[in-house]
Structures are given as C-alpha cells and as structure tokens.
Design an enzyme around this catalytic site. Structure first.
Site, short mmCIF file in Angstrom:
data_model
loop_
_atom_site.label_atom_id
_atom_site.label_comp_id
_atom_site.label_asym_id
_atom_site.label_seq_id
_atom_site.Cartn_x
_atom_site.Cartn_y
_atom_site.Cartn_z
N ASP A 89 0.47 -1.33 -0.23
CA ASP A 89 -0.16 -0.28 0.05
C ASP A 89 1.12 0.99 -0.15
O ASP A 89 2.01 1.51 -0.08
CB ASP A 89 -1.32 0.44 1.42
N ASP A 124 -2.95 7.23 -4.23
CA ASP A 124 -5.25 7.60 -4.15
C ASP A 124 -5.53 8.45 -2.93
O ASP A 124 -4.99 8.41 -1.67
CB ASP A 124 -5.82 6.85 -4.98
#
Length: 492
Positions: A89, A124
């Site tokens: 991540d 994001d």
C-alpha cells in the site's frame, strides 16, 4: 487478460489464476497485513495458514530509515523474509486518517518499483463516505491524475499496478472511477488490479448494503477480465457475499487487531473470548487449548494464539467459498452466511433491484445441478428469472391447457413456488425440476407471490390461449386479477 485467467464461475464470483512476479495466485484469496514496524506473526509464517500473498505498507517502510535501507538493498521480500507475493500500500490509509503524508505520488510509486513490489498502489485519495459531491469529485480528479502518472511509470513492467476505484458513496462517481481506471490500464497496457477503496468506515459501522452497492456499481462498468480487490474487508463473515458480488482479493489486519482485543473470528460474526465456554472450531489452536486456558495466559501469548485461529478460520472460509464455486452452490452458501447479521441480508437483497439483478444474471453461470431453496432470497436468483423468461417464449400447440399445483396430477403445466409456470416436459429438468423446495404451505408468501407474477406474465403473453388453473387452497389468496383467458377452478 493473460495475467488473470478465470477457470470457474458461479454467481458473480470466480476462481482465477492471477500471475505475479512471485508466482501464480489462485483467487479468491486473502492477503494478511504485515506491519513492518511490529513483530507479530511474520510473513514467513503465513504460508502455513494458507496464504499465497501478503500486503504491507510501503509508506511505513519509506519513512523508517532502517526499514528503507534494507528494502532497497534486499527488496521488500528480503525485508519481510518471504517468497510469497507481496502487495504494498502507498500511504493512502495514513492520508485518510491523518490528513496528509510526507511523500508525493511519484516518489512512493517509484519506491515500490525499486523494492520489487508484486502489486504497487498509487497515492490515491480515499474520500470518506457521505462526502459532499463537490469534494468527492475533486478528490477523484486528483486520484485519476496520480493513477495515470503511476501507470506511465509501470509501462512494460511484469509487476501489477493497483488502480483504485474511489468516489465516496456517490454511485455515479464509482462508475466513473471504474471506467477511467479501465481506460488507463488499456491505454498503457499495464497489468492492473482494481481495488475498491474507502469502504472501511462503512464496514466498521455495518453499512454492508452501502458497500454492496459500491461494489455492484463498480462491477457494472468493469470488464470480466478485471481482478477486483475489496480494500479492508478482512472479516470471514463478509467473504462469501463479497465473492458472490465479484470480488477476488481481500486484505486483513483484522486477524491481528481483533486478537489483541481478545476477539475471536468466525464466519458468523465475532466472539469475545470471555464469552466462550467452548471453541466452535477444530483448527490447531482450538484443538489444543480451551477458552479458559487462553484466558489464563499472558496477553501477548494469548493474542498470538487468537490471531493464529483468526487466520486459520479466514482461509478455511476462502476454501469453502472456492468449493462452492466449483460445485455451483455459491448462492446457497451466501444465503446461509447472510443470516448471521441482518445488515448482510439487506446487502444481498439489493439484488432484487432490476439493474443489479440483470448484472447478476449476465455474469452468473447458466447450468447447474440443483436449485436448493434456503429462504426468500433464493427467489431472486438468476435461475428463476431465466426460467420465467424462457418458458414465456415456449410455442404452445393447441387451444386449451391445464395448469396444476399438484405434481402428482396430469397437467400441461405446473405452478411451483418462485418459478411460476413449469411445462410438464421440463418437470424433471434444471432449474425448476431440480429444485428442492418446501411444500407451498410451509414456504414464505413472497415466494408464492413471485410465482403468481410469473404466472400472470405467462398468461398475458399467451392471450390467444385458454387456461384452466387448479390450485391448492394455500395458493388462492395470492392469485388475483387473472387475465380473461384464465379461469381458477377447485382442485379435483
């Protein structure tokens, strides 16, 4: 796509082979979260629980000099001491929690490339649920810019890039995000995974119907070849539902977080250790210890053992789901699992909505062995809708026909709960003829209502024919306003 090969399907779920630089992963699967800063259950141990893949946080590694140096020298696999595939991540979770991170998108994507991530994630923007439309649109615009930048960096790579689908709880933005994500992947030719993000706050507050709607909106746009990751969905009670809606990958920090709070996972919900007298499980932990023995241990030792159980039960549920897909019994499994929580029932019942029902019908496998009724949700399976539409198109030779609810009597057609009209020639064919249904007097009234709606639709479609309908008394309250070409008569 060549990197994601679907081998079996049922409902919207599928078993597939996902190719990564560290081997082919069979999905659906779960990626346990490994916190590189905290020693607990290591990545090197995860294989024994059933893991083929783990997920860790590249932002934590990047911001911790001792971890960053090792990762740059040995790769993320060397840092974690594992040969399993590793997804990393980007720090978006920290961005959501803390409002900012000390890295930009290009830096963190290039860092993930440098340390050999099998699936990298751009930075994001995970817009929280219920955000105003203007904020969600602005965040999505930034997310798309960062996804496009990351995709350019991953051109020609064997590693995969996650292109997250955002948009808060606005269905139109989730569809837009999914459509843009696919376009980015196709235009750059990268190997992509499509995570559905920012759903953890909804999961934490049991807003399962909102999560299901977000997934369905994304799936309505995503092509069949697109592997879908549901970020943060790590509880086994959710897996069957999510797989049936088309999700392929899950990640779980819950196995550890819950264990540290003495919470014990099951496919039917969460138990507190102090509430348990017996373990409803036969994993190595539950076979060796009693709840009382675990309660008597030091907290750190107890947390480790509960976490091991949590992992065992998560991967057991994944295997159960795969077996159901192989057997074409995923609908039956989901309908059993959703009864563990009323909000799961609400989520599954979204499929009553016409546009979602059509999506499920389009993606569900057609022919199966048996239709096993488990409750009113069974009435809305694609098999019922397909049957009603196909029977309506049957060409009838003759002028007058008999319809009966008694399968032991001779008739031209039979009226069955849920399915409606069944031609005598198909009474032993799938689905209606291979359906295990309770007798009409013991089944929910809604199942009879649905059958009557299909009956009326059939009669109206064949308005030039005449029909004598003989039904048992239990059916009579549901048969109203028949077309003029049909008469209701007492059972002979």
């Amino acid at each position: 796509m060549e990197y994601f090969e679907i081998t079996h399907r049922d409902a919207m779920g599928r078993i597939a082979k996902l190719e990564t630089p560290h081997g082919v992963i069979e999905t659906p699967t779960l990626m346990p979260v490994i916190n590189p800063n905290i020693e607990f259950i290591s990545a090197s141990e995860m294989k024994k629980f059933g893991a083929d893949m783990v997920i860790t946080n590249s932002y934590i590694i990047y911001r911790t000099p001792s971890l960053r140096d090792v990762a740059l020298e040995k790769g993320v696999h060397g840092l974690l001491d594992t040969d399993l595939a590793v997804m990393t991540d980007s720090g978006s979770y920290q961005l959501m929690v803390y409002g900012g991170v000390e890295v930009n998108n290009r830096e963190i994507v290039e860092f993930q490339k440098a340390i050999g991530s099998d699936i990298a994630v751009p930075l994001d923007i995970p817009t929280p649920p219920d955000s105003v439309l203007s904020l969600a649109e602005e965040d999505l615009s930034t997310t798309v810019e960062r996804e496009s930048e990351a995709a350019e960096l991953f051109k020609g790579e064997k590693a995969l890039l996650a292109i997250p689908i955002q948009g808060s709880t606005h269905p139109e933005l989730r569809r837009k995000s999914a459509s843009i994500a696919v376009r980015i992947a196709e235009e750059t030719g990268i190997r992509a995974v499509f995570p559905i993000g920012a759903v953890v706050p909804l999961l934490d507050t049991y807003r399962f119907a909102d999560v299901a709607r977000i997934v369905l909106e994304a799936k309505s746009v995503l092509p069949a070849w697109a592997p879908v990751h549901l970020f943060g969905a790590g509880h086994p009670m959710l897996f069957a539902l999510a797989v049936a809606l088309g999700c392929d990958l899950f990640d779980s920090a819950a196995y550890a977080l819950y264990a540290k709070d003495d919470r014990y996972l099951t496919p039917y919900g969460t138990k507190k250790l102090n509430e348990l007298h017996y373990f409803p499980c036969s994993c190595p932990v539950c076979s060796k210890y009693t709840p009382e023995e675990l309660r008597g241990m030091k907290k750190s030792e107890r947390a480790r053992l509960i976490a091991e159980h949590n992992l065992y039960v998560c991967f057991e549920e994944i295997r159960t789901i795969k077996q159901a897909i192989k057997e074409n019994t995923l609908f039956e499994l989901v309908e059993k699992r959703i009864r563990s929580h009323p909000y799961l029932i609400a989520a599954w019942r979204l499929l009553k909505e016409e546009r979602y029902a059509k999506l499920m019908e389009m993606l569900d496998a057609g022919m199966k062995q048996t239709f096993f009724y488990t409750g009113i949700e069974s009435v809305y399976r694609p098999a019922v809708v397909r049957h009603a539409e196909r029977v309506k198109q049957v060409e009838l030779e003759g002028r007058e026909f008999i319809i009966s609810t008694n399968l032991l009597e001779q008739a031209d057609f039979y009226l069955r709960p849920a399915f409606g009209i069944v031609p005598a020639e198909l009474i032993e064919s799938y689905p209606a003829g291979h359906a295990e249904l309770p007798p009409a007097e013991y089944i929910e009234g809604e199942a009879l209502e649905v059958a009557v709606r299909h009956l009326v639709d059939f009669l109206s479609h064949h308005s030039d024919k005449k029909f004598r309908i003989m039904v048992e008394d239990v059916w009579r309250p549901y048969i109203k306003d028949l077309p003029q070409n049909a008469t209701l008569e007492p059972m002979e």
